[in-house]
Every structure is written in C-alpha cells, then in structure tokens.
Motif scaffolding. Structure first.
Motif, PDB file in Angstrom:
ATOM      1  N   ILE A   7      13.654 -14.606   8.583  1.00 33.64           N
ATOM      2  CA  ILE A   7      12.440 -14.959   7.850  1.00 33.64           C
ATOM      3  C   ILE A   7      12.805 -15.178   6.390  1.00 33.64           C
ATOM      4  O   ILE A   7      13.546 -14.397   5.802  1.00 33.64           O
ATOM      5  N   SER A   8      12.276 -16.238   5.803  1.00 33.24           N
ATOM      6  CA  SER A   8      12.451 -16.470   4.372  1.00 33.24           C
ATOM      7  C   SER A   8      11.244 -15.898   3.645  1.00 33.24           C
ATOM      8  O   SER A   8      10.110 -16.226   3.971  1.00 33.24           O
ATOM      9  N   ILE A   9      11.503 -15.055   2.669  1.00 35.22           N
ATOM     10  CA  ILE A   9      10.404 -14.432   1.922  1.00 35.22           C
ATOM     11  C   ILE A   9       9.628 -15.471   1.130  1.00 35.22           C
ATOM     12  O   ILE A   9       8.494 -15.262   0.767  1.00 35.22           O
ATOM     13  N   ARG A  10      10.238 -16.618   0.878  1.00 36.37           N
ATOM     14  CA  ARG A  10       9.562 -17.651   0.094  1.00 36.37           C
ATOM     15  C   ARG A  10       8.468 -18.356   0.881  1.00 36.37           C
ATOM     16  O   ARG A  10       7.652 -19.058   0.311  1.00 36.37           O
ATOM     17  N   GLN A  12       5.013 -18.839   2.616  1.00 41.26           N
ATOM     18  CA  GLN A  12       3.724 -18.251   2.277  1.00 41.26           C
ATOM     19  C   GLN A  12       3.326 -17.210   3.321  1.00 41.26           C
ATOM     20  O   GLN A  12       3.377 -17.444   4.512  1.00 41.26           O
ATOM     21  N   GLY A  13       2.967 -16.052   2.865  1.00 37.65           N
ATOM     22  CA  GLY A  13       2.542 -14.975   3.754  1.00 37.65           C
ATOM     23  C   GLY A  13       3.688 -14.227   4.409  1.00 37.65           C
ATOM     24  O   GLY A  13       3.454 -13.284   5.157  1.00 37.65           O
ATOM     25  N   ALA A  14       4.922 -14.623   4.138  1.00 39.03           N
ATOM     26  CA  ALA A  14       6.066 -14.003   4.808  1.00 39.03           C
ATOM     27  C   ALA A  14       6.225 -12.533   4.437  1.00 39.03           C
ATOM     28  O   ALA A  14       6.533 -11.707   5.298  1.00 39.03           O
ATOM     29  N   LEU A  15       6.017 -12.196   3.173  1.00 35.97           N
ATOM     30  CA  LEU A  15       6.185 -10.808   2.756  1.00 35.97           C
ATOM     31  C   LEU A  15       5.210  -9.903   3.502  1.00 35.97           C
ATOM     32  O   LEU A  15       5.586  -8.822   3.963  1.00 35.97           O
ATOM     33  N   GLU A  16       3.988 -10.357   3.646  1.00 40.42           N
ATOM     34  CA  GLU A  16       3.003  -9.552   4.376  1.00 40.42           C
ATOM     35  C   GLU A  16       3.382  -9.442   5.845  1.00 40.42           C
ATOM     36  O   GLU A  16       3.244  -8.387   6.462  1.00 40.42           O
ATOM     37  N   LEU A  17       3.892 -10.524   6.427  1.00 38.37           N
ATOM     38  CA  LEU A  17       4.341 -10.495   7.814  1.00 38.37           C
ATOM     39  C   LEU A  17       5.501  -9.511   7.976  1.00 38.37           C
ATOM     40  O   LEU A  17       5.523  -8.714   8.917  1.00 38.37           O
TER      41      LEU A  17
END
Length: 157
Positions: A7-10, A12-17
């Motif tokens: 997963i790329s943190i960049r 959108q919404g990846a950090l929450e995922l």
C-alpha cells in the motif's frame, strides 16, 4: 499464509485503511520514502508492519506511527515515559537523524516493523542478533546525547 498487499501511503485514504487493517490484526507492507532510517532502511525498500500491543514495544524496535499532524513515520523507538497526566509517551528517532522526534502518546504507534525487503535482500528484525544490535544502537545514541548535553552545559571544549 497470504502475501500482504503493498500500500502506498500517498493514496487517498490509505493511512486510514492501514490503521484499520493493523487494528484488525492484519500485517501490511509499505514502500518507504525518505532517508531518515539509513543505512538500515533505504528509499524504496518495502517494510512489513505488524500490529503490536503497547506493552510489547521495546527500546530499539522500529515502529510505524503518526505524529500529532497525522504524518506517518517509520523510526526507532528510543524511550517510553509517563507525563504529568500519567499518559505513556514514546520518543523516537530516525537512525540518520540528528535529533529525537517530539514525544507522542503511545496510542499513536500503529505497528512494529518486522521485516525489511530491499536491494540487499530481506532482513528479519525479530532475529535475536538484530534485536541485540538495535538495543546497542539505542544505548549508544542515548550516551552520545547525554555526553553532548554535559559538554555543552559545562562549557567543555
């Protein structure tokens, strides 16, 4: 055992995922950007981050956390201490960084890096010799900072 998705943190919404997946006990792989953990972790390496209980965190662990502004980091855990309100705070530092990061509440630590996969191959951070070296690095860094502060305080050199 299935291979964790990268997963790329960049995104959108990846950090929450990532936060939700780690809370549910799922291990994730993240591609590193930045050089704050050189030479151990290089730009572009993959790191495998697993959920971790707060009480199982140890000095020397490499942790994935978010600072107060929700910026994600992968840095080494250097110390834990309680503040005046009895909140457990952790202090981290990138291996290639000159200064410690600001202390954050331990609940901002999302997971612990278990493996690093890069051009030099894979490194399992759970191996006893690697954990021993991590504790030694933290002790050496702490000693250096105490010595530097003492020299500055007393005007030596």
């Amino acid at each position: 055992m299935s291979t964790p998705a990268v997963i790329s943190i960049r995104d959108q919404g990846a950090l929450e995922l990532i936060r939700v997946l780690l809370q549910q006990g799922v291990t994730v792989r993240l591609r590193v950007s930045g050089i704050s953990m050189l030479p151990l972790i290089s730009e572009g390496d993959l790191v495998e981050v697993s959920p971790v209980e707060e009480k199982k965190l140890r000095r020397g662990d490499i942790v994935f956390f978010c600072d107060q502004q929700e910026n994600p980091f992968i840095h080494r855990l250097h110390r834990c201490q309680s503040d005046l309100d009895n909140v457990l705070l952790v202090q981290t530092k990138g291996d290639a960084c000159a200064w410690y990061d600001p202390a954050i509440p331990i609940n901002r630590v999302l997971g612990r890096v278990q493996r690093i996969m890069g051009e030099r191959g894979a490194t399992d951070l759970r191996a006893p010799i690697i954990r021993w070296r991590a504790r030694l690095l933290v002790a050496r860094t702490t000693s250096f900072f105490l010595l530097r502060r003492t020299v500055k305080m007393y005007g030596l050199f």
